[in-house]
Write a protein that holds these residues in place. Structure first.
Motif, mmCIF file in Angstrom:
data_model
loop_
_atom_site.group_PDB
_atom_site.id
_atom_site.type_symbol
_atom_site.label_atom_id
_atom_site.label_comp_id
_atom_site.label_asym_id
_atom_site.label_seq_id
_atom_site.Cartn_x
_atom_site.Cartn_y
_atom_site.Cartn_z
ATOM 1 N N GLN A 1 0.787 -1.152 -0.117
ATOM 2 C CA GLN A 1 -0.016 0.106 0.020
ATOM 3 C C GLN A 1 0.874 1.015 0.016
ATOM 4 O OE1 GLN A 1 -2.125 0.114 4.164
ATOM 5 N NE2 GLN A 1 -1.326 -1.860 4.262
ATOM 6 N N GLY A 2 0.407 2.355 0.170
ATOM 7 C CA GLY A 2 0.998 3.790 0.282
ATOM 8 C C GLY A 2 0.582 4.649 -0.703
ATOM 9 N N PHE A 3 0.578 5.978 -0.719
ATOM 10 C CA PHE A 3 -0.035 6.927 -1.417
ATOM 11 C C PHE A 3 0.675 6.847 -2.936
ATOM 12 C CE2 PHE A 3 0.542 11.176 -3.466
ATOM 13 C CZ PHE A 3 -0.710 11.378 -3.938
ATOM 14 N N VAL A 4 1.792 6.416 -3.153
ATOM 15 C CA VAL A 4 2.349 6.440 -4.393
ATOM 16 C C VAL A 4 2.277 5.112 -5.059
ATOM 17 C CG1 VAL A 4 4.598 6.262 -5.573
ATOM 18 C CG2 VAL A 4 4.215 8.312 -4.062
ATOM 19 N N TYR A 5 2.375 4.000 -4.179
ATOM 20 C CA TYR A 5 1.740 2.750 -4.526
ATOM 21 C C TYR A 5 0.438 2.704 -5.203
ATOM 22 C CZ TYR A 5 0.784 -2.385 -4.574
ATOM 23 O OH TYR A 5 0.480 -3.452 -4.995
ATOM 24 N N GLU A 6 -0.460 3.251 -4.630
ATOM 25 C CA GLU A 6 -1.887 3.176 -5.143
ATOM 26 C C GLU A 6 -1.955 4.123 -6.417
ATOM 27 O OE1 GLU A 6 -4.324 1.400 -3.842
ATOM 28 O OE2 GLU A 6 -3.669 1.002 -1.816
ATOM 29 N N LEU A 7 -1.297 5.026 -6.053
ATOM 30 C CA LEU A 7 -1.132 6.012 -7.459
ATOM 31 C C LEU A 7 -0.703 5.180 -8.676
ATOM 32 C CD1 LEU A 7 -1.709 8.787 -8.562
ATOM 33 C CD2 LEU A 7 0.169 9.624 -7.766
ATOM 34 N N VAL A 8 0.548 4.694 -8.446
ATOM 35 C CA VAL A 8 1.142 4.016 -9.777
ATOM 36 C C VAL A 8 0.437 2.974 -10.205
ATOM 37 C CG1 VAL A 8 3.224 2.963 -10.652
ATOM 38 C CG2 VAL A 8 3.416 5.010 -9.131
ATOM 39 N N SER A 9 -0.243 2.180 -9.342
ATOM 40 C CA SER A 9 -1.187 1.018 -9.813
ATOM 41 C C SER A 9 -2.408 1.576 -10.408
ATOM 42 C CB SER A 9 -1.741 0.360 -8.463
ATOM 43 O OG SER A 9 -0.689 -0.118 -7.440
ATOM 44 N N GLU A 10 -2.652 2.728 -10.255
ATOM 45 C CA GLU A 10 -4.108 3.139 -11.090
ATOM 46 C C GLU A 10 -3.331 3.750 -12.578
ATOM 47 O OE1 GLU A 10 -7.227 3.512 -10.729
ATOM 48 O OE2 GLU A 10 -7.330 2.545 -8.745
ATOM 49 N N MET A 11 -2.201 4.362 -12.406
ATOM 50 C CA MET A 11 -1.539 4.889 -13.703
ATOM 51 C C MET A 11 -1.266 3.584 -14.344
ATOM 52 S SD MET A 11 0.938 7.769 -11.837
ATOM 53 C CE MET A 11 2.051 7.839 -13.305
ATOM 54 N N ALA A 12 -0.661 2.366 -13.922
ATOM 55 C CA ALA A 12 -0.494 1.275 -14.762
ATOM 56 C C ALA A 12 -1.616 0.670 -15.398
ATOM 57 C CB ALA A 12 -0.001 0.112 -13.632
ATOM 58 N N LYS A 13 -2.827 0.875 -14.806
ATOM 59 C CA LYS A 13 -4.121 0.469 -15.488
ATOM 60 C C LYS A 13 -4.437 1.164 -16.880
ATOM 61 C CE LYS A 13 -6.663 -0.757 -11.185
ATOM 62 N NZ LYS A 13 -7.720 -0.271 -10.383
ATOM 63 N N ARG A 14 -3.833 2.296 -16.688
ATOM 64 C CA ARG A 14 -4.215 3.323 -17.977
ATOM 65 C C ARG A 14 -3.056 3.009 -19.014
ATOM 66 N NH1 ARG A 14 -6.558 4.876 -13.731
ATOM 67 N NH2 ARG A 14 -8.345 6.474 -13.793
ATOM 68 N N VAL A 15 -2.070 2.619 -18.750
ATOM 69 C CA VAL A 15 -1.181 2.362 -19.671
ATOM 70 C C VAL A 15 -1.018 0.863 -20.247
ATOM 71 C CG1 VAL A 15 0.494 4.148 -18.896
ATOM 72 C CG2 VAL A 15 1.062 1.768 -18.377
ATOM 73 N N GLY A 16 -1.785 0.001 -19.686
ATOM 74 C CA GLY A 16 -1.982 -1.578 -20.007
ATOM 75 C C GLY A 16 -0.817 -2.364 -19.374
ATOM 76 N N HIS A 17 -0.425 -1.866 -18.329
ATOM 77 C CA HIS A 17 0.835 -2.456 -17.407
ATOM 78 C C HIS A 17 0.013 -3.552 -16.621
ATOM 79 C CE1 HIS A 17 3.898 -3.263 -14.530
ATOM 80 N NE2 HIS A 17 4.737 -2.670 -15.360
ATOM 81 N N SER A 18 0.581 -4.624 -16.265
ATOM 82 C CA SER A 18 -0.001 -5.782 -15.307
ATOM 83 C C SER A 18 -0.343 -4.973 -13.923
ATOM 84 C CB SER A 18 1.163 -6.880 -15.276
ATOM 85 O OG SER A 18 2.263 -6.502 -14.658
ATOM 86 N N GLY A 19 0.458 -4.144 -13.388
ATOM 87 C CA GLY A 19 0.291 -3.398 -12.256
ATOM 88 C C GLY A 19 1.236 -4.267 -11.149
ATOM 89 N N VAL A 20 2.121 -5.357 -11.584
ATOM 90 C CA VAL A 20 3.009 -5.761 -10.735
ATOM 91 C C VAL A 20 4.206 -4.711 -10.240
ATOM 92 C CG1 VAL A 20 4.611 -7.721 -10.229
ATOM 93 C CG2 VAL A 20 2.629 -8.190 -11.560
ATOM 94 N N ILE A 21 4.174 -4.600 -8.692
ATOM 95 C CA ILE A 21 5.247 -3.673 -8.021
ATOM 96 C C ILE A 21 5.990 -4.518 -7.236
ATOM 97 C CG2 ILE A 21 5.733 -1.631 -6.952
ATOM 98 C CD1 ILE A 21 3.082 -0.512 -8.028
ATOM 99 N N GLU A 22 7.222 -4.793 -7.255
ATOM 100 C CA GLU A 22 7.980 -5.656 -6.355
ATOM 101 C C GLU A 22 8.677 -4.943 -5.264
ATOM 102 O OE1 GLU A 22 10.980 -8.017 -8.526
ATOM 103 O OE2 GLU A 22 10.262 -7.427 -10.386
ATOM 104 N N PHE A 23 8.597 -5.086 -3.988
ATOM 105 C CA PHE A 23 9.266 -4.561 -3.148
ATOM 106 C C PHE A 23 10.717 -5.390 -2.774
ATOM 107 C CE2 PHE A 23 5.483 -2.367 -2.554
ATOM 108 C CZ PHE A 23 5.553 -1.653 -1.396
ATOM 109 N N MET A 24 11.628 -4.402 -2.466
ATOM 110 C CA MET A 24 12.979 -4.931 -2.090
ATOM 111 C C MET A 24 13.695 -3.890 -1.330
ATOM 112 S SD MET A 24 14.717 -4.702 -5.766
ATOM 113 C CE MET A 24 13.802 -5.966 -6.533
ATOM 114 N N PRO A 25 15.033 -4.046 -0.736
ATOM 115 C CA PRO A 25 15.605 -2.926 0.095
ATOM 116 C C PRO A 25 15.751 -1.935 -0.917
ATOM 117 C CG PRO A 25 16.502 -5.298 0.464
ATOM 118 C CD PRO A 25 15.587 -5.534 -0.615
ATOM 119 N N TRP A 26 15.786 -0.620 -0.317
ATOM 120 C CA TRP A 26 15.985 0.472 -1.189
ATOM 121 C C TRP A 26 17.373 0.811 -2.057
ATOM 122 C CZ3 TRP A 26 13.056 3.171 -3.898
ATOM 123 C CH2 TRP A 26 13.355 4.703 -4.223
#
Length: 268
Positions: free
Chosen positions: A51-76
């Protein structure tokens, strides 16, 4: 009919594989309130809901560009290393700074925060230079850390997550802390700290929070994510997500639930 179905599936398989290869590999880390998991990876073997403000925002953007919406978490630091050395990578939420300018493509500015210095009781933080000779906490491998190094600070105390800096402030093991304002607020609440005990000092610069990517991403890739952000703002989705996180209740995580090593183990 089965033969026809299998033939169709085989015909589509190369196209599906190409789509997976073509879409950005999106990377994120524990950077609350921008991107995070509840519970975080530092608490257990299985991280919780992304979750997170940016996570949710990019997930919504992904829908509009035809991206799967998969976001991987890892050390920064690992996410940044991959984004700087591999092609077709997207990274969120990255602060745009002079130190990073030529290392990434900058796809879309998602939010404008303040990079601010805070101090403990009795610490003068009217300007960043006031704490040049004091121990100061930063997020490891961040724009804040690079800024302090550039300015010749010698007592920098980097940590892998901002809640660690919040705890260090509580324990008076650092005198100051340089980070985006929202990350300071979240970090203090995450450790059950008292925000009123902090002195909020100089705003060192704007902390523009971006969806960034590999240095040589084609212009067409950048433009489609920028267009997606414009659409998310125009249809009210951006404000809805912002309102959701403005109301977010942050539950403190007890120290005895945290792992006892400096860098969490990541499984994805």
């Amino acid at each position: 009919m089965l033969i026809v179905f299998l033939a169709a599936l085989l015909a589509w398989a190369p196209h599906l594989g190409a789509r997976e290869r073509d879409e950005l590999r999106l990377l994120a880390a524990e950077l609350p309130p921008y991107t995070f998991q509840i519970p975080p990876v530092s608490v257990g073997d299985t991280p919780g809901v992304k979750q997170g403000f940016v996570y949710e925002l990019v997930s919504e953007m992904a829908k509009r560009v035809g991206h799967s919406g998969v976001i991987e978490f890892m050390p920064w630091d690992a996410a940044q290393r991959i984004a700087q050395t591999q092609p077709n990578i997207g990274i969120l939420a990255l602060t745009r700074s002079p130190e990073r300018e030529d290392k990434y493509s900058w796809l879309a500015k998602l939010y404008a925060d303040d990079l601010v210095v805070v101090g403990g009781a009795g610490i003068d933080v009217a300007s960043l230079d006031k704490v040049k000779d004091r121990p100061i906490g930063v997020l490891s491998n961040s724009g804040a850390e690079a800024l302090l190094e550039e300015r010749g600070f010698k007592r920098i105390r980097p940590h892998h997550e901002e809640w660690m800096n919040a705890r260090q402030m509580q324990q008076r093991r650092i005198d100051a802390w340089l980070a985006p304002r929202l990350m300071i607020i979240y970090g203090m609440r995450e450790v059950g700290g008292n925000l009123e005990a902090l002195n909020f000092g100089e705003i060192v610069r704007e902390s523009g929070i971006y969806l960034a990517g590999s240095k040589d991403l084609p212009d067409a890739e950048v433009q489609k994510w920028q267009k997606a952000l414009e659409e998310v703002k125009a249809d009210g989705t951006y404000q809805r997500i912002a309102d959701q996180y403005n109301r977010l209740k942050i539950e403190p995580i007890p120290d005895d639930l945290r792992r006892r090593f400096s860098q969490p183990v990541w499984t994805n």
